[in-house]
Motif scaffolding. Structure first.
Motif, short mmCIF file in Angstrom:
data_model
loop_
_atom_site.label_atom_id
_atom_site.label_comp_id
_atom_site.label_asym_id
_atom_site.label_seq_id
_atom_site.Cartn_x
_atom_site.Cartn_y
_atom_site.Cartn_z
N PRO A 209 7.41 8.06 6.64
CA PRO A 209 5.95 8.18 6.82
C PRO A 209 5.26 8.83 5.62
O PRO A 209 4.16 8.47 5.25
CB PRO A 209 5.82 9.04 8.08
N LEU A 210 5.94 9.79 4.97
CA LEU A 210 5.35 10.48 3.82
C LEU A 210 5.15 9.54 2.65
O LEU A 210 4.12 9.57 1.97
CB LEU A 210 6.25 11.66 3.42
N ALA A 211 6.13 8.65 2.43
CA ALA A 211 6.02 7.67 1.35
C ALA A 211 4.87 6.71 1.61
O ALA A 211 4.13 6.35 0.69
CB ALA A 211 7.33 6.91 1.19
N ASP A 212 4.72 6.28 2.86
CA ASP A 212 3.62 5.38 3.21
C ASP A 212 2.27 6.06 2.97
O ASP A 212 1.33 5.45 2.44
CB ASP A 212 3.73 4.95 4.68
N LEU A 213 2.16 7.31 3.35
CA LEU A 213 0.91 8.05 3.14
C LEU A 213 0.63 8.22 1.65
O LEU A 213 -0.52 8.10 1.21
CB LEU A 213 1.00 9.43 3.82
N GLN A 214 1.69 8.48 0.86
CA GLN A 214 1.51 8.64 -0.58
C GLN A 214 1.02 7.33 -1.21
O GLN A 214 0.13 7.34 -2.07
CB GLN A 214 2.84 9.06 -1.22
N ALA A 215 1.59 6.22 -0.79
CA ALA A 215 1.19 4.91 -1.32
C ALA A 215 -0.26 4.60 -0.96
O ALA A 215 -1.04 4.12 -1.78
CB ALA A 215 2.11 3.82 -0.79
N ALA A 216 -0.64 4.91 0.28
CA ALA A 216 -2.02 4.67 0.72
C ALA A 216 -2.99 5.55 -0.07
O ALA A 216 -4.08 5.12 -0.46
CB ALA A 216 -2.15 4.95 2.21
N LEU A 217 -2.59 6.80 -0.34
CA LEU A 217 -3.44 7.72 -1.10
C LEU A 217 -3.62 7.23 -2.53
O LEU A 217 -4.73 7.26 -3.08
CB LEU A 217 -2.81 9.12 -1.10
N LYS B 284 -3.47 4.16 -3.54
CA LYS B 284 -4.33 2.98 -3.49
C LYS B 284 -5.79 3.38 -3.39
O LYS B 284 -6.66 2.82 -4.07
CB LYS B 284 -3.94 2.11 -2.29
N LYS B 285 -6.09 4.36 -2.54
CA LYS B 285 -7.47 4.83 -2.39
C LYS B 285 -7.98 5.48 -3.68
O LYS B 285 -9.15 5.31 -4.06
CB LYS B 285 -7.57 5.82 -1.23
N ASP B 286 -7.10 6.23 -4.37
CA ASP B 286 -7.49 6.85 -5.65
C ASP B 286 -7.86 5.77 -6.67
O ASP B 286 -8.84 5.90 -7.40
CB ASP B 286 -6.34 7.71 -6.19
N ASP B 287 -7.06 4.71 -6.72
CA ASP B 287 -7.33 3.61 -7.64
C ASP B 287 -8.66 2.93 -7.32
O ASP B 287 -9.46 2.65 -8.22
CB ASP B 287 -6.19 2.59 -7.59
N GLU B 288 -8.91 2.69 -6.04
CA GLU B 288 -10.17 2.07 -5.63
C GLU B 288 -11.36 2.97 -5.98
O GLU B 288 -12.42 2.49 -6.40
CB GLU B 288 -10.14 1.79 -4.12
N LEU B 289 -11.18 4.28 -5.81
CA LEU B 289 -12.25 5.22 -6.13
C LEU B 289 -12.56 5.22 -7.63
O LEU B 289 -13.73 5.20 -8.03
CB LEU B 289 -11.85 6.63 -5.68
N LEU B 290 -11.52 5.22 -8.45
CA LEU B 290 -11.72 5.20 -9.91
C LEU B 290 -12.43 3.91 -10.34
O LEU B 290 -13.32 3.94 -11.21
CB LEU B 290 -10.37 5.31 -10.62
N ARG B 291 -12.04 2.80 -9.75
CA ARG B 291 -12.69 1.52 -10.09
C ARG B 291 -14.17 1.54 -9.68
O ARG B 291 -15.03 1.05 -10.43
CB ARG B 291 -11.97 0.37 -9.40
#
Length: 201
Positions: free
Chosen positions: A53-61, A63-70
């Motif tokens: 679950p921690l790896a899934d949360l890290q991957a989702a985070l 992805k959100k960071d990348d979307e925010l930067l864009r």
């Protein structure tokens, strides 16, 4: 009678042996099936990795960071583009007005080129036209509009349009403006109207 009893006993014994053999065979088959099922379960356990679950949360985070930067980069680009457009509007906001006034300036300059003579009334009109022309030129200068193309200037294809060639004479050298047929004007760094000139050769 005794023989019949013996045969009956033998037959009963055979039945019991067959039953026992069948039960042993069924037991072996059940054990084999249980063993196969256990092996399949172990294989499935090996093939299916445990979910982290921690790896899934890290991957989702991430992805959100990348979307925010864009999104932030896109907003910055829009703001920069809008700032440039506003700057250009302010810088060149007098262009349309200047384009409408320039023909009036041309006509006033032609009127002043006419000889006045000794008529006082005509001289007064001439004086009024001269003041009007001066006021218009002052307004153009105040708004960043300048004349280009004077006799003796080096020919500049960016601000001038050579409509004819004439022999170089006197102080006029080759590739210089010999005659100005129509004045040119620039607004800041933008050409509103190129000067129409005759170029010495």
């Amino acid at each position: 009678m005794a023989k019949s009893e013996d045969e009956k006993d033998l037959k009963q014994a055979d039945i019991e042996e067959e039953t026992e053999a069948k039960e042993l065979a069924d037991a072996d088959q059940t054990q084999e099936e249980a063993k196969d099922k256990s092996e399949e379960t172990q294989t499935e356990s090996v093939e299916e990795p445990a979910v982290d679950p921690l790896a899934d949360l890290q991957a989702a985070l991430e992805k959100k960071d990348d979307e925010l930067l864009r999104a932030q980069a896109e907003i910055q680009n829009i703001q920069s583009r809008n700032a440039r457009e506003i700057q250009n509007i302010r810088k060149y906001d007098g262009q349309k007005l200047a384009e409408a006034i320039l023909p009036v300036v041309d006509n006033l300059e032609r009127a002043l080129a006419v000889e006045v003579g000794d008529d006082d009334q005509v001289a007064q009109i001439h004086k009024g036209v001269e003041i009007t022309l001066k006021t218009l030129k002052q307004a153009l200068t105040t708004n960043g509009i300048q004349e280009v193309g004077q006799v003796g200037d080096d020919f500049d294809p960016n601000t001038m349009q050579g409509v004819q060639s004439v022999p170089a004479e006197g102080a006029i050298k080759a590739d210089q403006v010999a005659t100005v047929l129509q004045k040119g004007y620039v607004l800041q760094d933008r050409v509103i109207r190129p000067a129409m000139v005759a170029v010495a050769q």
